[in-house]
Design a protein around this motif. Sequence first.
Motif, PDB file in Angstrom:
ATOM      1  N   ALA A  84      -4.781   3.587   9.552  1.00 44.60           N
ATOM      2  CA  ALA A  84      -3.842   4.708   9.461  1.00 44.60           C
ATOM      3  C   ALA A  84      -2.735   4.426   8.450  1.00 44.60           C
ATOM      4  N   GLU A  85      -2.386   3.133   8.264  1.00 49.80           N
ATOM      5  CA  GLU A  85      -1.335   2.778   7.313  1.00 49.80           C
ATOM      6  C   GLU A  85      -1.770   3.026   5.875  1.00 49.80           C
ATOM      7  N   ALA A  86      -3.073   3.087   5.652  1.00 48.58           N
ATOM      8  CA  ALA A  86      -3.582   3.294   4.292  1.00 48.58           C
ATOM      9  C   ALA A  86      -3.947   4.758   4.039  1.00 48.58           C
TER      10      ALA A  86
ATOM     11  N   GLY B 120      -7.969   5.824  17.249  1.00 48.71           N
ATOM     12  CA  GLY B 120      -7.529   7.026  17.955  1.00 48.71           C
ATOM     13  C   GLY B 120      -6.931   8.083  17.046  1.00 48.71           C
ATOM     14  N   LYS B 121      -7.072   7.923  15.723  1.00 51.49           N
ATOM     15  CA  LYS B 121      -6.533   8.889  14.752  1.00 51.49           C
ATOM     16  C   LYS B 121      -7.638   9.880  14.381  1.00 51.49           C
TER      17      LYS B 121
ATOM     18  N   VAL C 289       0.833  -1.210   0.000  1.00 55.22           N
ATOM     19  CA  VAL C 289       0.000   0.000   0.000  1.00 55.22           C
ATOM     20  C   VAL C 289       0.863   1.254   0.000  1.00 55.22           C
ATOM     21  N   LYS C 290       1.932   1.242   0.776  1.00 53.32           N
ATOM     22  CA  LYS C 290       2.813   2.411   0.808  1.00 53.32           C
ATOM     23  C   LYS C 290       3.463   2.650  -0.548  1.00 53.32           C
ATOM     24  N   ASN C 291       3.743   1.580  -1.275  1.00 50.10           N
ATOM     25  CA  ASN C 291       4.349   1.695  -2.605  1.00 50.10           C
ATOM     26  C   ASN C 291       3.337   1.345  -3.686  1.00 50.10           C
ATOM     27  N   HIS C 292       2.103   1.790  -3.497  1.00 47.33           N
ATOM     28  CA  HIS C 292       1.023   1.376  -4.389  1.00 47.33           C
ATOM     29  C   HIS C 292       1.236   1.804  -5.843  1.00 47.33           C
TER      30      HIS C 292
ATOM     31  N   LEU D 121      -6.665  -3.456   5.095  1.00 53.47           N
ATOM     32  CA  LEU D 121      -5.956  -2.864   6.231  1.00 53.47           C
ATOM     33  C   LEU D 121      -6.941  -2.389   7.300  1.00 53.47           C
ATOM     34  N   ILE D 122      -8.056  -1.834   6.862  1.00 55.55           N
ATOM     35  CA  ILE D 122      -9.062  -1.332   7.810  1.00 55.55           C
ATOM     36  C   ILE D 122      -9.583  -2.463   8.682  1.00 55.55           C
TER      37      ILE D 122
END
Length: 535
Positions: free
Chosen positions: A124-126, A159-160, A90-93, A117-118
């Motif tokens: 938060a990672e997505a 908590g975000k 996902v970070k390098n989508h 991920l949810i």
Amino acid sequence: MPHQQAPERPESQEEKLELRPIVKYIAIGLGVLSLLGVEYATYRAGVERGYKEGVCSGEVTAAVHACAVENLRHVQQLASAEDAVLVDAVKNHRTTLAWIQEPTVLYEVQWALAQALITRGLAAEADTMLRELFTAQPQASSLWARRALVTARALVEEGKYEQGAYYYGYADAYYKKASLVEEQLELISEQLAHLPAAYPNPQHLHQQLSAYAKRAAELGDKGEEMVAGIWAWKGRLYREEGTTTALEKANRCFEKALSGFKADHLPELAGASICVGSLLLDKGESARAEELIRNGLSRIEDTPSAAPYMLLALRDLARIEQDKGNSDAALAMLYRAEGIALIHEPSGSTFWNCLYDQRGWLNFSRENYGAARVDFEKALEVCGASPAYRVQPLEGAARCCLAYEELDKAAGYFTECLQLRRSHMAAELIPQGRIHLELARIYDAQNKAEEACAAYGEAVRLLSTMEDKQNPELIAAMMAQAYSLTQLRQWTEAYAVWDALQPLVTDDKMLRNEVSVQLQYCRDRGAVPADEESH
């Protein structure tokens, strides 16, 4: 002989057939066209044959299907991969999904990975990919509004709150554009529920509440209830601060809530009515206070959010009933409050200290010292080390011990109470004076004459700050001090105190006579008034 010209050589057959340039080019063109015709015919025959082969044999369909399955398998493998692998994808989508050229397909794949991920609690990672994804939507739709809500709720769960607010805003923009008022109100209500956790700083919380009140007001008549509820909430927050300025702000907020909307069924307005009544009670306007509190309590709904208002109402009504002399009714209300709190109030809430302390003093006034002592000890258990919450139950427990003649234990409670008052409430002199008076009486009962005399002296010094110099409490302390000095044979000091008492007891014949007798008693033992020493 004349020279004869050589005879011309006859033309060869090839030379006779030489074509002109234009004819040659035409011939070449016709040749090329013929070749192309043959090629096209061959191509068409191949295409038709290949098409028939593909349709009839299923080879092409199978190949396309295999490619689609492979792509789907790749996405599914990513979605079900280990957390680290999925997060990295996902970070390098942009690199991971570069093979997808169709934008709509790409959006769906991105959402599928984000959703994976949810569901794992890693929304938060997505966030970065999702923001790009939602920004890329050419036009907001109900589908993407729902997806935004799913994302917002997941981020809030983690908590975000700040990140979640972005997606709430996306959904709100769609609802606003579509003129869906009910959905907008529901969305605001959902965000309001998260505010205390998102903004622990009271100032920031007030700012956010004001912003939501403004947003709800934009929704017209349907938003009035929410606006009133928000003002009631702001009022309650100010009330919890406890300062004079904050209480004034609270009163204005509650009045604004009540004047802004007249729906009697609205729980938030019922709560505002209770809080305004509570403020009026503190100001001594008990009749109007009771009317507002009872009205609010009759309309409030039994829900977790309404519980604080119900508990406040019951405690205030208990005060009112106690002031009327209806201690049974007051006690019943406090026990009812305890029952509600057992369901809705956490064990660490300051409410428990306040409830047990109030009920302890009510039981004490009924001379039910055993029950009072239990309540005071419960209050001390739940309040921890907080000086503001320990002082009153300490004093109450001490007085209950006195009722049972447990002098040492009473002295221990009074001493701790006095230390807390000196350290944290130094400006409150009169309560300190009263505790000194009780300690002095205990020392007297224990035959500790010197300790008693010193404590009486401190009690008189502190109680003398009362505006009413003829207060019975002050007079009692001065007489006890004078007797104590007499017992220690400090005649001059005793005489001074008896002399200071004279103008305070002019209306009480018995006390006036006692003072005169004691003054003479001190003179007979050598006490010399200060004004007589010069003669």
